[in-house]
Design a protein around this motif. Sequence first.
Motif, PDB file in Angstrom:
ATOM      1  N   LEU A  42     -10.555   6.963  -1.556  1.00  0.00           N
ATOM      2  CA  LEU A  42      -9.097   7.082  -1.546  1.00  0.00           C
ATOM      3  C   LEU A  42      -8.673   8.479  -1.117  1.00  0.00           C
ATOM      4  O   LEU A  42      -9.103   9.482  -1.689  1.00  0.00           O
ATOM      5  CB  LEU A  42      -8.523   6.772  -2.930  1.00  0.00           C
ATOM      6  N   ASN A  93      -9.681   4.857   2.673  1.00  0.00           N
ATOM      7  CA  ASN A  93      -8.379   4.243   2.425  1.00  0.00           C
ATOM      8  C   ASN A  93      -7.336   5.351   2.307  1.00  0.00           C
ATOM      9  O   ASN A  93      -7.256   6.038   1.299  1.00  0.00           O
ATOM     10  CB  ASN A  93      -8.425   3.421   1.133  1.00  0.00           C
ATOM     11  N   CYS A  94      -6.546   5.527   3.368  1.00  0.00           N
ATOM     12  CA  CYS A  94      -5.572   6.618   3.416  1.00  0.00           C
ATOM     13  C   CYS A  94      -4.180   6.071   3.096  1.00  0.00           C
ATOM     14  O   CYS A  94      -3.690   5.174   3.772  1.00  0.00           O
ATOM     15  CB  CYS A  94      -5.580   7.285   4.786  1.00  0.00           C
ATOM     16  N   VAL A  95      -3.555   6.622   2.077  1.00  0.00           N
ATOM     17  CA  VAL A  95      -2.258   6.164   1.595  1.00  0.00           C
ATOM     18  C   VAL A  95      -1.223   7.263   1.803  1.00  0.00           C
ATOM     19  O   VAL A  95      -1.436   8.402   1.384  1.00  0.00           O
ATOM     20  CB  VAL A  95      -2.324   5.790   0.099  1.00  0.00           C
ATOM     21  N   SER A 113     -11.662  10.704  -4.172  1.00  0.00           N
ATOM     22  CA  SER A 113     -12.938  10.092  -4.541  1.00  0.00           C
ATOM     23  C   SER A 113     -14.089  11.073  -4.381  1.00  0.00           C
ATOM     24  O   SER A 113     -15.231  10.673  -4.155  1.00  0.00           O
ATOM     25  CB  SER A 113     -13.183   8.841  -3.687  1.00  0.00           C
ATOM     26  N   GLU A 169     -13.698   2.360   0.341  1.00  0.00           N
ATOM     27  CA  GLU A 169     -13.203   2.551  -1.019  1.00  0.00           C
ATOM     28  C   GLU A 169     -12.849   3.997  -1.345  1.00  0.00           C
ATOM     29  O   GLU A 169     -12.343   4.289  -2.440  1.00  0.00           O
ATOM     30  CB  GLU A 169     -14.223   2.025  -2.037  1.00  0.00           C
TER      31      GLU A 169
END
Length: 298
Positions: free
Chosen positions: A138, A160-162, A127, A136
């Motif tokens: 990413l 938001n850590c994926v 982002s 929000e």
Amino acid sequence: MPENESHERTTVSVIGLGQLGTRLAQAFLAAGYATTVWNRTAAKTDALVAQGAVRAATAEAALSASPLIVVCLPDYTTVRDLLEPMAESLRGQVLANLTSGTPEEAVQAAGWVAGHGGDYLDGAAMSGTRLVGRPEALFVFSGSQEAFALHRAVLAGLGNCVHLGADPALAPIYDTALFGLAWGALAGFYHAVALVGAAGVDPGSFAAVATEHMPFVASLMADHARQVKDGRFPDDDGTVEVHRAAMEHLVRTSRTQGIGTDVPELFKALLERAMAEGHGLSGIASVIETITKGGRNA
């Protein structure tokens, strides 16, 4: 000893304070985590120290200061050159590398860190810098699942850590793929703004309507991903032939309005290739086969 410079252990260290690195450190501080910072140009640490960060006198001090080391440098070679002389300090540490690079470089970096007794995460900020620290924003990570689980709460201070999987190559692959996706969407948007602008429409007015349209586009992605996985392409959203005709209309309209046709010509060429390969009566998601085949023939 200068103010806020110490050898006490902190939660996270950030090495490399360019535009993104600085925002990462600020986000950790805002989330309440004790943060050590280091940059080759020491003056770049001043503002962060004023915000509560601990200044490390050397890169090795930053490496030893925290169990989680976040690195954000120009390239992987710079990361390796910087850390090589102090590689033994990686033992027992987690290195989260948010430097942009290739999948091959990520795999090599993971192997190098593991060889010195550390755990490795490769990551990418999807982002940009403006959203860092907000929910929000990413961030994608790949590599050690254990390291990610251990430091997940701290990394969540960034957004938001994926975690994508154990293969360290996945983060740079996603980084590149999502960059291409964003540019595809933005190129279409820029062309659309130019087209309606030729009719006197204000860009902001168009954007307000366009953003209302995007949830539909996002729903197509989810549905078409299932079609790609199944290898079946129903024509519910129109056939390749129908979309090629619509794209030709877009090209003609653009030309009539006196704006460039580079973007729709690109999409039209893809649809024409798909038709030539026998997908004319298939749903539009079948263009994936043309794209994939092109890669194999390259």
